[in-house]
Design an enzyme around this catalytic site. Structure first.
Site, PDB file in Angstrom:
ATOM      1  N   HIS A 163       0.577  -1.033  -0.110  1.00  0.00           N
ATOM      2  CA  HIS A 163      -0.195   0.175  -0.119  1.00  0.00           C
ATOM      3  C   HIS A 163       0.784   1.265   0.220  1.00  0.00           C
ATOM      4  O   HIS A 163       0.950   1.882   1.267  1.00  0.00           O
ATOM      5  CB  HIS A 163      -1.391   0.219   1.222  1.00  0.00           C
ATOM      6  CG  HIS A 163      -2.077  -1.258   1.159  1.00  0.00           C
ATOM      7  ND1 HIS A 163      -2.101  -2.487   1.904  1.00  0.00           N
ATOM      8  CD2 HIS A 163      -3.365  -1.032   0.880  1.00  0.00           C
ATOM      9  CE1 HIS A 163      -3.023  -2.868   1.316  1.00  0.00           C
ATOM     10  NE2 HIS A 163      -3.715  -2.582   0.626  1.00  0.00           N
ATOM     11  N   ASN A 164       1.828   1.273  -1.036  1.00  0.00           N
ATOM     12  CA  ASN A 164       2.438   2.368  -1.118  1.00  0.00           C
ATOM     13  C   ASN A 164       1.962   3.667  -2.723  1.00  0.00           C
ATOM     14  O   ASN A 164       1.000   3.751  -3.199  1.00  0.00           O
ATOM     15  CB  ASN A 164       3.965   2.890  -1.089  1.00  0.00           C
ATOM     16  CG  ASN A 164       4.610   1.037  -2.304  1.00  0.00           C
ATOM     17  OD1 ASN A 164       3.051   0.680  -3.510  1.00  0.00           O
ATOM     18  ND2 ASN A 164       4.586   0.233  -2.044  1.00  0.00           N
TER      19      ASN A 164
END
Length: 284
Positions: A163-164
């Site tokens: 989740h970047n």
């Protein structure tokens, strides 16, 4: 074999015929060596498999240990407002890329490969989406404000394994691809398409790296704050509007109050914010 009188076989005849058979030592023996070889091979294979599993576990443990040196995945509290809303760099340091027509056309495809682009290039591609869809004109967005907003969004995605910011770009690009592939501009109001794209850009802001089940079971600050009701989704949306609350980042500054309330009401519903299936994240 000749028989003697009375039906008895002569002893000499028995000895003569018996001598025609090979001795016992020369008779073929059962092939035990083949079975032993197969059994040994299976044992060795099992040893190798277990060795590989052990090495994978060690590599995985080393990876997570190294990550903990730089990132605290247990940090579930939001970033402090001062740190969140102060950019580490400003627009002059944000290079402008000239996109070729080939890239512009490729960007509209759901098969777009997200792994070929650097962070600054992804920022330029996101900026292009807002111009290409006509959202800059629709919402009368200041070009500098758009750049600053995208920079602030990028800085508020943590450096998680998944989740970047690249995941943010992946989901946003897939949404943009679906809009173009399905020709949604012909059937859905432009403002609604802008909400879709903006929600995709902001959908995992400040994601701590653990899912809702963990937040609730661990009784984290986020779970307590949102009473176990979609804590992550509520947090992502809250961070998005905290960023938009600053004039230098507010891409909705020039829309009417009614339009902004509509945007806020629709974007703030966690059950409405659906992520498109981003298959191209696996196209390494």
């Amino acid at each position: 074999m000749p028989a003697s009188r009375g039906g008895r076989v002569h002893e000499a005849s028995i000895h003569r015929h018996a001598s025609s058979f090979p001795p016992r030592s020369l008779l073929p023996r059962p092939r035990l060596t083949t079975r032993l070889t197969l059994s040994s091979a299976e044992s060795l294979r099992g040893v190798e498999v277990e060795k590989c599993r052990k090495e994978i576990r060690e590599i995985r443990d080393q990876f997570f240990e190294s990550q903990k040196k730089y990132f605290d995945y247990n940090r579930t509290s939001p970033i402090a407002d001062e740190a969140k809303l102060n950019l580490k760099r400003d627009v002059p340091n944000y290079p402008k890329y000239q996109l070729s027509q080939e890239t512009i056309d490729y960007l509209k495809q759901p098969t777009f490969n997200i792994w070929h682009w650097e962070p600054n290039e992804m920022l330029s591609l996101l900026e292009h989406m807002y111009y290409e869809l006509g959202l800059v004109q629709e919402w009368n967005i200041n070009p500098i404000t758009l750049k600053r907003w995208l920079l602030c969004v990028q800085e508020n995605y943590r450096n998680n394994p998944f989740h970047n910011f690249r995941h943010c770009f992946c989901v946003s690009q897939m949404m943009y691809g679906v809009i173009n592939l399905c020709k949604l501009t012909e059937s859905i109001p432009l403002c609604d398409l802008g909400i879709l794209l903006t929600s995709a850009v902001c959908h995992d802001l400040d994601h701590p790296g653990y899912n809702n089940a963990y937040q609730i079971n661990a009784r984290t600050e986020l779970a307590i704050r949102y009473n176990n009701i979609s804590p992550l989704e509520n947090h992502h949306c809250s961070v998005a509007f905290q960023i938009l609350s600053k004039p230098e980042f507010n891409i909705f500054a020039n829309v009417s109050n009614d339009t902004f309330k509509a945007i806020q009401n629709v974007s703030g519903r966690p059950d409405w914010r659906v992520k498109p299936r981003a298959r191209n994240e696996r196209n390494r």
